[in-house]
Design an enzyme around this catalytic site. Sequence first.
Site, short mmCIF file in Angstrom:
data_model
loop_
_atom_site.label_atom_id
_atom_site.label_comp_id
_atom_site.label_asym_id
_atom_site.label_seq_id
_atom_site.Cartn_x
_atom_site.Cartn_y
_atom_site.Cartn_z
N ASP A 39 0.81 -1.23 0.00
CA ASP A 39 0.00 0.00 0.00
C ASP A 39 0.83 1.27 0.00
O ASP A 39 0.32 2.33 -0.34
CB ASP A 39 -1.05 0.00 1.13
CG ASP A 39 -0.44 0.00 2.53
OD1 ASP A 39 0.76 -0.30 2.68
OD2 ASP A 39 -1.19 0.32 3.47
N ASP A 175 -5.12 0.29 5.89
CA ASP A 175 -5.90 0.06 7.11
C ASP A 175 -7.05 1.06 7.22
O ASP A 175 -8.18 0.69 7.57
CB ASP A 175 -5.01 0.22 8.35
CG ASP A 175 -3.86 -0.78 8.36
OD1 ASP A 175 -3.87 -1.70 7.52
OD2 ASP A 175 -2.96 -0.63 9.21
#
Length: 390
Positions: A39, A175
Amino acid sequence: MNQPHAAVVAEEFAALYGREPEGVWQAPGRINLIGEHTDYNDGFVLPVALPHAARVAVARRDDGVVRVHSSQGGGSVVEFTVESLAPGSVAGWAAYPAGALWVLREGGHAVPGIDLHLDSDVPFGAGLSSSAALQCAVLLACDELLGLGIDRPSLARLAQRAENDYVGAPVGVMDQTASLCCAEGAALFLDTRDMSQRQVPLDLAAAGLVLLVVDTRVEHGHADGAYRQRREGCERSADLLGVKALRDVEAASGPDLDALLDRLPEEELRRLTRHVVTENARVLEAVRLLDEGGLRALGPVLTAGHASQRDDFAISCAQSDTAVDTALVAGALGARQTGGGFGGCVIVLTEPALVPGITAAIAAAYAAQESWNAPAFFTATPAPGARRMR
Ligand code: ADP
Ligand code: MG
């Protein structure tokens, strides 16, 4: 199911501050099916929200003062002013809600004073993203209470900035996006380059499968050097390869990838790059399998992902490796450590009938090691993303 929780958090708020909250919001923790450390490389991820969530009760104040309290925060109320917020100005757990308010203020939003009470059942430092759950709950509460109208992907970016620049943890955006954007019964296929996303149905029961989560009880830390070192290695590799981010390296396997890796001057950079490139390919493969209803075939993809984070990215640990290996020997279809690494949780894809045998085997393997904590277990059901509860 969560209404009673919301009522309890509201009552605790009232007992603490002597008035009713204006609302209660909650944001979930997550597991990541596959796509680890991709990410911050503009890559792909495939997280699933958990029923575990951070819940915040909030009410505005007109004096610019912020008071925050957490049932898991050691008892005291932490107080500061919106005006005084600057990175480092609030320490300890309260840095997380402070960072959320700071990032809104920095974004040009008028942030009033606030009373806030938090209660979370996302375990800390277990790789289930308690930090993002907390910050996303606060940010969504502020967005809706103050009528800011910020869309969820943008809220996720703000939460990431709060964690990066206020708390000082160099995390990517998975997240926070998982917590804000996941949907019940689905995995979130997210392209972190442009934040484009799709809900991919994940009907484990229909496939006769469950996702068992094993908490290795090894606490990780994001703000520490090992995570930052991986991130910097990825950025150096991208520079050396002349691409914007490792996401842009498209050869996922075979001679093309080897030739490309040969252009990197250090073995460590070659390993980091190979993990990110093959991991992005595994996310795409996993999405294809979910789309085609080939859930059983997801198992080997998960296991390959674990080998990659163990051997190439070097973010596993003995407890995670033992949980994975033991689960596979006991008949699981696949298993891997999930989250930022160095401990936390392992996910196991298996038939429900095998769960008792798998948990017993893992517990026994841990008990045989003198210094290991006993593992904890639960099964994951894909839960909804962040929302207002009352
Ligand atoms: P993870 O996000 O994987 O759980 P992190 O290290 O990123 O692990 O975040 C954990 C930190 O977040 C805790 O040490 C604590 O400071 C903060 N935190 C999370 N949930 C709460 C809570 N309910 N109350 C107080 N602090 C919390
Ligand atoms: Mg975290």
